[in-house]
Design a protein around this motif. Sequence first.
Motif, short mmCIF file in Angstrom:
data_model
loop_
_atom_site.label_atom_id
_atom_site.label_comp_id
_atom_site.label_asym_id
_atom_site.label_seq_id
_atom_site.Cartn_x
_atom_site.Cartn_y
_atom_site.Cartn_z
N ALA A 1 2.76 -43.53 5.77
CA ALA A 1 2.55 -43.08 7.16
C ALA A 1 1.25 -43.63 7.71
CB ALA A 1 2.54 -41.55 7.20
N LEU A 2 0.19 -43.61 6.90
CA LEU A 2 -1.09 -44.13 7.38
C LEU A 2 -1.03 -45.64 7.60
CD1 LEU A 2 -3.95 -43.65 8.19
CD2 LEU A 2 -4.64 -43.64 5.79
N LEU A 3 -0.31 -46.34 6.72
CA LEU A 3 -0.16 -47.79 6.89
C LEU A 3 0.56 -48.11 8.20
CD1 LEU A 3 -0.42 -50.67 5.81
CD2 LEU A 3 1.75 -50.31 4.58
N LEU B 1 -3.85 -54.69 13.09
CA LEU B 1 -3.37 -55.36 11.88
C LEU B 1 -4.52 -55.55 10.89
CD1 LEU B 1 -1.03 -56.70 10.40
CD2 LEU B 1 -1.60 -58.85 11.58
N HIS B 2 -5.72 -55.78 11.39
CA HIS B 2 -6.90 -55.96 10.54
C HIS B 2 -7.15 -54.71 9.71
CE1 HIS B 2 -10.95 -56.92 9.23
NE2 HIS B 2 -11.39 -55.82 9.83
N ARG B 3 -7.07 -53.54 10.33
CA ARG B 3 -7.31 -52.29 9.60
C ARG B 3 -6.17 -52.02 8.60
NH1 ARG B 3 -9.10 -48.19 14.48
NH2 ARG B 3 -10.60 -49.61 15.46
N ALA B 4 -4.96 -52.36 9.00
CA ALA B 4 -3.82 -52.16 8.09
C ALA B 4 -3.99 -53.02 6.84
CB ALA B 4 -2.52 -52.49 8.80
N LEU B 5 -4.44 -54.27 7.01
CA LEU B 5 -4.66 -55.15 5.87
C LEU B 5 -5.81 -54.64 5.00
CD1 LEU B 5 -4.19 -58.65 7.57
CD2 LEU B 5 -2.64 -57.51 5.96
N TRP B 6 -6.84 -54.13 5.64
CA TRP B 6 -7.97 -53.56 4.90
C TRP B 6 -7.52 -52.37 4.06
CZ3 TRP B 6 -12.58 -54.09 2.90
CH2 TRP B 6 -13.36 -52.97 2.62
N PHE B 7 -6.73 -51.49 4.66
CA PHE B 7 -6.20 -50.33 3.94
C PHE B 7 -5.33 -50.78 2.77
CE2 PHE B 7 -2.59 -47.32 3.51
CZ PHE B 7 -3.28 -46.23 3.00
#
Length: 405
Positions: free
Chosen positions: A116-118, A126-132
């Motif tokens: 869910a967080l992804l 997209l940058h934060r999603a890749l970091w996560f």
Amino acid sequence: MAQLHRLTHDYLFTARAVSLLSVLACSVLVGAIVRSLGGAWQASSLAAFYCLALFCTNANTYVGQDDPQMFAQVFFLAGLLVYLQKRESLFAIACAAMFFVVGGCIKHNPIDFPLALLLELTLISLHRALWFSACGILFAGVAVALNIHYGGPAFLGQLLAPRDYQASKIFYQMLNVFGPLLFPFCIAIYTAFKVRKDGTRRIAAILLATSLVVGGYFSGGQGVSINALFTALLATAILIGLFFSEASSAQWRWAEHPIAGYAPLLLFSWLLIPLIISGNWNPLRSLREIAMAQQRFDEDVELLRAQSGPALCESLLRCYFADKPYSYDPFNATRLIQFGKLNASVIVEDVRQQKFAAIQLSEPIRTERDSERFDPTIMAAIKMNYFPALEHKDAVIYIPKSAFD
């Protein structure tokens, strides 16, 4: 858990106490999450109490049970809360990933939280999603390495062990969990629909959606119980907290109606239905039944202990208290037998030769295929070579027929 056992000197009590405290912690975290999503203090407090009531009425068998999922959920909820407290921070996102991995090491079922967080981060950046994702993969890699180091090389093999799957179970589990909660569940879906476009609160809707998909999928596995849908219950409590908040602030059109003020009363009152269905509405009767169950358990243990030699138990706890050596895990071994990873003939031959002084099952053998915990060939061998010496509603103990010769 081993260190806590040094204080309590009882593994079972320790696990049950941790499970009970975890339910309380989950409820507090649900309230804090509702507050972080913009809910008023009154609504967040009601959400916390509703979460507690939800589990105590509709999932009561898991409250205080020796099962790791309640404890794991604390870390998954904590990870979500850390993210909500500071959404813009990459450090907060990394901490959320760390909490999710720690929770996954305790119980892997609630992977719907990181999913869910992804999805939420993908919608934002997209940058934060890749970091996560990178943080999650890194922490998960470290966790797997530590588990293999301390737990042994079979960690991944056991985690990925196959099991039989029945799609028909999905409908049964959904009905079992949400049937008694039809009204609250509908309110949660309605609230999820209303907040789906709100960037600050849509993650609650995403969590409900992912929990239903992931939990529904897991529900089809053999041996999987209602705990596969516990994240859906947590998401329901969060969304109902947001519903309470809107009912008190009258931001939605319906909230201006006088009946909106009775929403908490209606939703809490509905929980009487699962409470009645569970049979726990009478605490005195429940305490008497627990005492009688303990007495039956003690009788089982005494009979097992009185038999000289090894025992085969469907309930490993009975063999443990009877001081019988651990030799066979019925549930996991049966899964491996079904997929050709183990040969049942070894146990079948031991049963035919009556090498086990006693065999405990949860219920009498009616057909050889009515057990999830023993292969049919083993059940047939037990039926042919053993005789029930003790039988009650919780267990049946078989002893060799040669003992009657």
